[in-house]
Design a protein around this motif. Structure first.
Motif, PDB file in Angstrom:
ATOM      1  N   SER A  96      26.486   0.656 -18.074  1.00 48.12           N
ATOM      2  CA  SER A  96      27.829   1.180 -18.336  1.00 48.12           C
ATOM      3  C   SER A  96      28.127   1.116 -19.827  1.00 48.12           C
ATOM      4  CB  SER A  96      28.868   0.390 -17.547  1.00 48.12           C
ATOM      5  OG  SER A  96      28.778  -0.988 -17.829  1.00 48.12           O
ATOM      6  N   GLY A  97      29.224   1.770 -20.216  1.00 44.45           N
ATOM      7  CA  GLY A  97      29.550   1.939 -21.623  1.00 44.45           C
ATOM      8  C   GLY A  97      29.736   0.657 -22.395  1.00 44.45           C
ATOM      9  N   ASP A  98      30.194  -0.414 -21.729  1.00 40.96           N
ATOM     10  CA  ASP A  98      30.406  -1.674 -22.436  1.00 40.96           C
ATOM     11  C   ASP A  98      29.133  -2.496 -22.556  1.00 40.96           C
ATOM     12  OD1 ASP A  98      30.364  -2.040 -19.699  1.00 40.96           O
ATOM     13  OD2 ASP A  98      31.814  -3.688 -19.709  1.00 40.96           O
ATOM     14  N   LEU A  99      28.037  -2.035 -21.950  1.00 40.54           N
ATOM     15  CA  LEU A  99      26.789  -2.799 -21.972  1.00 40.54           C
ATOM     16  C   LEU A  99      25.608  -2.031 -22.552  1.00 40.54           C
ATOM     17  CD1 LEU A  99      26.990  -4.391 -18.392  1.00 40.54           C
ATOM     18  CD2 LEU A  99      27.446  -5.540 -20.571  1.00 40.54           C
ATOM     19  N   CYS A 100      25.763  -0.733 -22.699  1.00 43.68           N
ATOM     20  CA  CYS A 100      24.621   0.087 -23.113  1.00 43.68           C
ATOM     21  C   CYS A 100      25.139   1.384 -23.718  1.00 43.68           C
ATOM     22  CB  CYS A 100      23.740   0.372 -21.890  1.00 43.68           C
ATOM     23  SG  CYS A 100      22.379   1.532 -22.162  1.00 43.68           S
ATOM     24  N   SER A 101      24.607   1.781 -24.854  1.00 41.92           N
ATOM     25  CA  SER A 101      24.998   3.055 -25.449  1.00 41.92           C
ATOM     26  C   SER A 101      24.237   4.192 -24.775  1.00 41.92           C
ATOM     27  CB  SER A 101      24.688   3.057 -26.941  1.00 41.92           C
ATOM     28  OG  SER A 101      23.278   3.121 -27.148  1.00 41.92           O
ATOM     29  N   PRO A 102      24.763   5.417 -24.860  1.00 44.71           N
ATOM     30  CA  PRO A 102      24.011   6.552 -24.311  1.00 44.71           C
ATOM     31  C   PRO A 102      22.605   6.676 -24.903  1.00 44.71           C
ATOM     32  CG  PRO A 102      26.256   7.217 -24.835  1.00 44.71           C
ATOM     33  CD  PRO A 102      26.084   5.837 -25.389  1.00 44.71           C
ATOM     34  N   ASP A 103      22.477   6.435 -26.205  1.00 41.72           N
ATOM     35  CA  ASP A 103      21.163   6.541 -26.836  1.00 41.72           C
ATOM     36  C   ASP A 103      20.211   5.456 -26.338  1.00 41.72           C
ATOM     37  OD1 ASP A 103      21.802   8.787 -28.272  1.00 41.72           O
ATOM     38  OD2 ASP A 103      22.287   7.702 -30.123  1.00 41.72           O
ATOM     39  N   ALA A 104      20.741   4.243 -26.121  1.00 47.95           N
ATOM     40  CA  ALA A 104      19.892   3.175 -25.598  1.00 47.95           C
ATOM     41  C   ALA A 104      19.385   3.536 -24.207  1.00 47.95           C
ATOM     42  CB  ALA A 104      20.659   1.860 -25.577  1.00 47.95           C
ATOM     43  N   ASP A 154      29.668   9.563 -20.569  1.00 44.20           N
ATOM     44  CA  ASP A 154      29.007   9.986 -21.807  1.00 44.20           C
ATOM     45  C   ASP A 154      27.488   9.982 -21.688  1.00 44.20           C
ATOM     46  OD1 ASP A 154      28.661   7.250 -21.705  1.00 44.20           O
ATOM     47  OD2 ASP A 154      29.433   6.857 -23.719  1.00 44.20           O
ATOM     48  N   ARG A 155      26.958   9.513 -20.574  1.00 41.51           N
ATOM     49  CA  ARG A 155      25.511   9.552 -20.343  1.00 41.51           C
ATOM     50  C   ARG A 155      25.168  10.252 -19.027  1.00 41.51           C
ATOM     51  NH1 ARG A 155      25.976   3.572 -21.321  1.00 41.51           N
ATOM     52  NH2 ARG A 155      27.564   4.632 -22.551  1.00 41.51           N
ATOM     53  N   ALA A 156      26.170  10.911 -18.441  1.00 43.20           N
ATOM     54  CA  ALA A 156      25.969  11.568 -17.152  1.00 43.20           C
ATOM     55  C   ALA A 156      24.866  12.621 -17.220  1.00 43.20           C
ATOM     56  CB  ALA A 156      27.270  12.195 -16.675  1.00 43.20           C
ATOM     57  N   HIS A 157      24.783  13.353 -18.341  1.00 45.59           N
ATOM     58  CA  HIS A 157      23.759  14.389 -18.456  1.00 45.59           C
ATOM     59  C   HIS A 157      22.365  13.784 -18.500  1.00 45.59           C
ATOM     60  CE1 HIS A 157      24.861  13.052 -22.456  1.00 45.59           C
ATOM     61  NE2 HIS A 157      23.815  13.648 -22.991  1.00 45.59           N
ATOM     62  N   TYR A 158      22.254  12.537 -18.962  1.00 46.41           N
ATOM     63  CA  TYR A 158      20.957  11.860 -18.910  1.00 46.41           C
ATOM     64  C   TYR A 158      20.647  11.392 -17.487  1.00 46.41           C
ATOM     65  CZ  TYR A 158      21.208  11.716 -24.023  1.00 46.41           C
ATOM     66  OH  TYR A 158      21.297  12.055 -25.354  1.00 46.41           O
ATOM     67  N   PHE A 159      21.664  10.868 -16.772  1.00 49.03           N
ATOM     68  CA  PHE A 159      21.445  10.493 -15.376  1.00 49.03           C
ATOM     69  C   PHE A 159      20.896  11.675 -14.581  1.00 49.03           C
ATOM     70  CE2 PHE A 159      25.210   7.262 -15.582  1.00 49.03           C
ATOM     71  CZ  PHE A 159      24.407   6.357 -16.245  1.00 49.03           C
TER      72      PHE A 159
END
Length: 340
Positions: free
Chosen positions: A205-213, A246-251
């Motif tokens: 999630s956003g508080d634990l991992c950036s989209p790039d990570a 913000d990382r949904a497109h990666y999922f």
């Protein structure tokens, strides 16, 4: 409108992109409540460490609350306990917690030969077998594992692992490498024990991992898992709490058939981000609606989710143990009302 379908027919048809009689109600994470345990004379920690009690508690999700599925693994600690973490199974309304993280370097980790025979993993497999015997193919049986990112939290400590992702990505990647085999092994064993699908928890999630990570470290692992490592015995649902839009497109590139999402995310925007490449299931709010709200609050949110296009309705995450069953049962009622 389709003729009435069985719970399992309904859920599996949605995963196949087929028409159904109505939306499904599933519980990819825990719907264990004090109300349900009291109704059967159950308690913690028995429901976490005894297969008969675990299966009986899981059955309440369908038998008392009307869900189209059951899921017997209520906590995040079982596989970590089997891998060497020190666990306090707790009692009352306290969920099990990890008290000691055994690993500080990925090279310290050795896969236990008895991983699937350890009491903490065996209890889940035995409970799944009991549920399969009880329900057969009438409802969906969901298993649950935690992927390498969450396993790293559990085995190393959340803060310690996150520091590595920022300061030493190569070491973090090595952690993900060594912690990938356990959830694959556990997932395949759960399929063999009777699970129809698996919830794969990786808390990015956003508080634990950036989209790039996520993109650089974990997405390639997820793609490899679904491309060649995990036997495709049934659908898998990725889960991560919190803001993840913000990382949904990666999922959507991961290979998971569905994502279990949090009510902190806008449903229509999330659907647009995944662009039909995966299903969404969610996202009835836990804190304000299921736990502290009224049945009418639940009804309103379920109707909004259905209006927005969600066909797999579920609580957003494992619900608080003191969630009143009257609110939990309203999820099923609200879905049925919507189609009448």
């Amino acid at each position: 409108m389709k003729d009435a379908m069985s719970p399992k027919e309904r859920v599996m048809a949605i995963f196949k992109g087929q028409e159904t009689d109505k939306a499904a109600v599933i519980n990819p994470t825990s719907v264990l409540t004090m109300d349900s345990m009291a109704a059967l004379g159950l308690s913690c920690p028995g429901v976490h460490i005894d297969a008969d009690k675990m299966a009986a508690a899981a059955a309440t999700g369908h038998d008392l609350c009307g869900f189209d599925s059951v899921m017997p693994k209520f906590s995040v600690v079982h596989s970590a306990a089997a891998l060497g973490a020190e666990v306090d199974w707790n009692s009352g309304d306290a969920m099990p917690v990890i008290r000691k993280h055994p690993i500080s370097d990925p090279e310290q980790f050795k896969m236990p030969e008895n991983f699937l025979d350890h009491p903490a993993t065996k209890v889940v497999l035995d409970a799944l077998r009991l549920l399969k015997k009880r329900y057969g193919d009438s409802i969906v049986i969901i298993g649950k594992v935690f992927g390498p990112w969450t396993t790293a939290y559990n085995m190393c400590g959340t803060q310690e692992f996150l520091i590595e992702t920022a300061l030493d990505p190569e070491k973090a990647a090595r952690y993900l490498e060594v912690f990938t085999p356990p959830p694959i092994l556990f997932a395949e064993a759960q399929f063999e024990a009777g699970a129809d699908m698996i919830l794969w928890g990786d808390h990015v999630s956003g508080d634990l991992c950036s989209p790039d990570a996520y993109k650089d470290l974990l997405l390639p692992v997820h793609q490899k898992i679904h491309g060649s490592l995990l036997k495709k015995s049934g659908p898998t649902i990725l889960h991560a709490c919190g803001r993840t839009i913000d990382r949904a497109h990666y999922f959507a590139q991961s290979g998971f058939e569905a994502f279990h999402y949090d009510s902190l995310n806008n449903t229509k925007e999330f659907l647009a981000k995944v662009d039909g490449k995966m299903l969404l299931t969610g996202a009835v709010n836990n804190k304000d609606v299921l736990f502290a709200g009224t049945p009418e609050n639940v009804r309103e949110q379920v109707r909004q989710l259905l209006d927005d296009g969600i066909r797999l309705i579920s609580p957003e995450c494992a619900i608080p143990l003191r969630t009143p069953n009257v609110n939990l049962c309203m999820i099923r009622t609200a879905v049925d009302e919507y189609y009448n």
